[in-house]
Design an enzyme around this catalytic site. Sequence first.
Site, PDB file in Angstrom:
ATOM      1  N   GLY A 113       0.828  -1.199   0.000  1.00  0.00           N
ATOM      2  CA  GLY A 113       0.000   0.000   0.000  1.00  0.00           C
ATOM      3  C   GLY A 113       0.865   1.253   0.000  1.00  0.00           C
ATOM      4  O   GLY A 113       2.054   1.216   0.318  1.00  0.00           O
ATOM      5  N   CYS A 114       0.246   2.370  -0.364  1.00  0.00           N
ATOM      6  CA  CYS A 114       1.014   3.610  -0.509  1.00  0.00           C
ATOM      7  C   CYS A 114       1.472   4.142   0.851  1.00  0.00           C
ATOM      8  O   CYS A 114       2.661   4.412   1.051  1.00  0.00           O
ATOM      9  CB  CYS A 114       0.212   4.644  -1.282  1.00  0.00           C
ATOM     10  SG  CYS A 114      -1.450   4.918  -0.665  1.00  0.00           S
ATOM     11  N   PHE A 115       0.539   4.315   1.789  1.00  0.00           N
ATOM     12  CA  PHE A 115       0.953   4.740   3.132  1.00  0.00           C
ATOM     13  C   PHE A 115       1.956   3.736   3.705  1.00  0.00           C
ATOM     14  O   PHE A 115       2.952   4.108   4.319  1.00  0.00           O
ATOM     15  CB  PHE A 115      -0.248   4.812   4.081  1.00  0.00           C
ATOM     16  CG  PHE A 115      -1.036   6.078   4.023  1.00  0.00           C
ATOM     17  CD1 PHE A 115      -0.417   7.314   4.169  1.00  0.00           C
ATOM     18  CD2 PHE A 115      -2.423   6.060   3.859  1.00  0.00           C
ATOM     19  CE1 PHE A 115      -1.156   8.497   4.153  1.00  0.00           C
ATOM     20  CE2 PHE A 115      -3.166   7.234   3.843  1.00  0.00           C
ATOM     21  CZ  PHE A 115      -2.535   8.454   3.984  1.00  0.00           C
ATOM     22  N   ALA A 116       1.674   2.445   3.500  1.00  0.00           N
ATOM     23  CA  ALA A 116       2.536   1.405   4.053  1.00  0.00           C
ATOM     24  C   ALA A 116       3.957   1.532   3.524  1.00  0.00           C
ATOM     25  O   ALA A 116       4.933   1.308   4.248  1.00  0.00           O
ATOM     26  CB  ALA A 116       1.962   0.029   3.727  1.00  0.00           C
ATOM     27  N   THR A 117       4.102   1.895   2.256  1.00  0.00           N
ATOM     28  CA  THR A 117       5.437   2.051   1.680  1.00  0.00           C
ATOM     29  C   THR A 117       6.196   3.193   2.345  1.00  0.00           C
ATOM     30  O   THR A 117       7.340   3.046   2.777  1.00  0.00           O
ATOM     31  CB  THR A 117       5.324   2.288   0.158  1.00  0.00           C
ATOM     32  OG1 THR A 117       4.713   1.141  -0.440  1.00  0.00           O
ATOM     33  CG2 THR A 117       6.683   2.534  -0.469  1.00  0.00           C
TER      34      THR A 117
END
Lengths: 325, 325, 325, 325
Positions: free
Chosen positions: C134-138
Amino acid sequence: MFSVGIIGASGYTGSELLRLLVNHPNVKVDFAYSKTFFGQAISSVHQDLIGEDLPDFTNNVNPEVDVVFLCLGHGKSKEFLSSKAFSNKTKIIDLGNDFRLTDDSDFNGKTFVYGLPELNRMKIKEANFIANPGCFATAIQLSLLPLAKNGWLKSDVHVNATTGSTGAGVSLSETSHHPYRNGNMSHYKAFSHQHLGEINQSLRQIDSEKSGEILFIPNRGDFTRGIFATLYTKLDVAFADILSAYENFYKDEPFVNVTTENISLKPVLQTNNCLISVEQKGDYVLLTSVIDNLVKGASGQAIQNMNLMLNLEETAGLRLKSAAF
Amino acid sequence: MFSVGIIGASGYTGSELLRLLVNHPNVKVDFAYSKTFFGQAISSVHQDLIGEDLPDFTNNVNPEVDVVFLCLGHGKSKEFLSSKAFSNKTKIIDLGNDFRLTDDSDFNGKTFVYGLPELNRMKIKEANFIANPGCFATAIQLSLLPLAKNGWLKSDVHVNATTGSTGAGVSLSETSHHPYRNGNMSHYKAFSHQHLGEINQSLRQIDSEKSGEILFIPNRGDFTRGIFATLYTKLDVAFADILSAYENFYKDEPFVNVTTENISLKPVLQTNNCLISVEQKGDYVLLTSVIDNLVKGASGQAIQNMNLMLNLEETAGLRLKSAAF
Amino acid sequence: MFSVGIIGASGYTGSELLRLLVNHPNVKVDFAYSKTFFGQAISSVHQDLIGEDLPDFTNNVNPEVDVVFLCLGHGKSKEFLSSKAFSNKTKIIDLGNDFRLTDDSDFNGKTFVYGLPELNRMKIKEANFIANPGCFATAIQLSLLPLAKNGWLKSDVHVNATTGSTGAGVSLSETSHHPYRNGNMSHYKAFSHQHLGEINQSLRQIDSEKSGEILFIPNRGDFTRGIFATLYTKLDVAFADILSAYENFYKDEPFVNVTTENISLKPVLQTNNCLISVEQKGDYVLLTSVIDNLVKGASGQAIQNMNLMLNLEETAGLRLKSAAF
Amino acid sequence: MFSVGIIGASGYTGSELLRLLVNHPNVKVDFAYSKTFFGQAISSVHQDLIGEDLPDFTNNVNPEVDVVFLCLGHGKSKEFLSSKAFSNKTKIIDLGNDFRLTDDSDFNGKTFVYGLPELNRMKIKEANFIANPGCFATAIQLSLLPLAKNGWLKSDVHVNATTGSTGAGVSLSETSHHPYRNGNMSHYKAFSHQHLGEINQSLRQIDSEKSGEILFIPNRGDFTRGIFATLYTKLDVAFADILSAYENFYKDEPFVNVTTENISLKPVLQTNNCLISVEQKGDYVLLTSVIDNLVKGASGQAIQNMNLMLNLEETAGLRLKSAAF
């Protein structure tokens, strides 16, 4: 009609005072002091004031006005007051940070009262000299005062707040240059912002036993107006009691509203309102607090203070249409 | 690998050249000249270039480089070339407006060719000195060249074009101050913008009988990048013929696309493309032309010119991902 | 040339893949599947792709392609894979969240590897099925991995991250309506965002003793692209050691850069880069992490994974010009 | 206090009426009709109205109110009035386009007067039914009326005007989706916008000999509020005479200001003002006209009309603080 003067009338907080005061029912702008623009029409600098009945910018002060607003760079108010004298009856409201801390509040025989009406209304009514709170400080304090009141500030408070570009003022700077700022985000003065002093001072004023730190990251946002702040701290209290504490604290306040809904920034823009959302998330209370940095965060609050000092209706001149969109 | 130098490498067009050239397969940045930042790492000024293999800013030029790009304020290129000499083989591409008009194109024994590839590709290939077109001029000319080619410019052309804030450069100014620019719109130099000279010169180059004026209102838009231009003129020609004229004119062009759909600005941002929409509205042909002011309007086009001069693939280093959103 | 197919090619991550893949030197888009637009030209939906050599949208899949990207709504990938079969050699990269957690990673005989190259490069090279982060996760993981690596995650981590509106996708919604979103800010899913699962999983993968919670407030920002994240945690380690840990962890990484300077969001926009600023503030380490949510946060990272799986240069097709402004 | 009802109170013009009317000294909102939200608190939809004394949304109308505002989609007002009856004394102000053209102005025994106070003040004072002008139509007419008055409209008028996204209303649409709209620009309905009818009607009302066409390109701008219009036409009259014509025409108007300075959009935002800049450029007069599309372009003008009809101070409730930034 009371007469008022504005020192530093070409900047953002000064011009916002002009915008608000032209519609105030009880006061009249006597002079607008500007070292840069004296001799010019106010509307030549602020085109939104074309057609308004206002004097030209001047480099003279009328020492007999009822109220003077100081809208100078931080640290410049003392210098100005040392060079210009006002009458004994003239009330002075400083929008800078020169007199906000108790240690700084006495100057040349004047004692400045910290002008957060929700904290110090009675003192403000009797004051002649007001130190108007900072914008971040206003948004943060209003969301924490009910916790302090109930002795609930026992843990660290984590604060993240984003301000619009008007917060950095009219002076040109790289971080306010449109190609840089538009679509961008950055932080500055993390954990060391100068407003922490006045915030902690106010919280200790009503809860001398307050413990825990305030960890504050201020951000530069991609908008011109407003402060959007989120704050959380550990609090082992039933949500109904927390919510009651907020509702009770603000039930008679004309400009502070409490909700349990998820909120966004824009409903308070162009108004003197502070909107606070209260939520419980596991062990934490999560607060969201939004204001317009130039109105409740500066010039609107200054007028609220003036209204109190002059014994006028507190909301006079401050019933403002929200920007909404 | 060819070696290139950039004069004025800390500004917007200079840094955009750096961004493009670090990924160019056939050239290497030899030096990046900056009177303000010499001695500092490029990535200390342009954080997007952290991690790239680039020299520090310098205040020395290497006169033996293959190509020099001049990214100075308008009017400063002559001054610079008078003070610094380059080798005979060094090709010079000026991104300012010093040499764009035929009357200005000879300087110290150098003859500058107007670097609009869609107009002058053959001349550019043989040139040593290029005057890179202006950003508005690029968007406007590309949408009018097919009309000129067919002798269809017989009436006034009404042009309204809006530019992003990077068009005004890195220098701080009131009209690029974020609190002013955000959510705002204004126009400047109506009917008298300096790009009219080069536009009319190019149109007359291919249609010496062209008549009618170009009435051009340039606007400052609320975005950082791009030019959005609408243009219309009377034209009593069947739409199929008009469209054919555009499709034929641009059928082999790598960076210009023609459509009959309604278009918006963002599809060309961050690319070297120009997208032109052709419509017929009653007696008028209506053209919409969009480019990225810093790429096709400046640094990308400069590299396109360099590619042509060095006999490289015209699109080398210019196959760029669109911003899209 | 390898052949690739995209499922859900009209959405934001699907179209961003198209934008990236048209310039990739080693692959060719075989089909672009869209249930909404099949039969139409891709450029009729994505005007930035006018002029590119791409097939029309289709509602057929070619089961023999080398790589398939799934760009469907979260939870829809399982459904799709149940209904369509691909060849044994076809590698599948899922951009949704269906297979990111170990508990979800086995499906119909396929085992999905979590595709964060900086964590799992060797496993990715040998994988046939990838769950793209995921984007936030990255953004959050990349800034915390060096802490986990050194066993320094012993206290709560306080995370505040703001995303652009493309993060919410192409579907129309009230919180992506321009009159609401422009100039606004709000938060959602405070402390409960679905990416917390994959973040904690990765951190425990390299530090099974990790303790402390991740307290995460995600915000909706007033821009279209990018994630700006600040994170802090207590850490009693000398700053030089902290910085070394980051520099060592990322010294061979092509897309992650570490700095001690104050950073902003825009330098990474339109690129596959993550830029991390490391600072020490009293007892805390303060990290700032920025990525483009659609590139390193989605489609760019998916291509990075593809490059690794196909044994191509890891940066192939991902040397992108930064938006910068 | 006069009582008012709003039909379609959850949309943008309806909610802007609520925002304005809560501070109006002479009226009280009796009911706010919404088919979507009836039964809910107004503040649950419009968070800026938290704390205001307003009734819940209803699906009942009070037929005895003094004034009803219709804020329905264009074409829906006739339908509504056919289904609901109001008392004989109830004045009706329609913000849609159902009754603006003379040919449409008679409906069920009601005759609607075109509510542009600067054109029709006397008729409005005696009217019971008002067709409130369109937003583009307001900005364009106000800048052309003085030319018509003097018989100076003899050539084509070239108009380019850009509107904020609130102009497209609360309904979700692709061109109001934030990822599309932010940083973008586009045009629509070039030369055929529906407001041309009412504009030409008004101009002919005061100059039946008017000739020349109005060539109008409407643009979608990258901001939420406001209309920025430029207009030019050939005019062989001394500039002093042109300027006098404007100053005389508007000298007693409370909401229209004339200047010769270059202007921008923001000074009129959040106000009921129209600011017009008058310049001479060679053979042309160039006009720049700016309004807030939701205030002077819709709800503010509707209240101005109401004030006239009720014989109140024309500016009552409309002394508004400019957004300025």
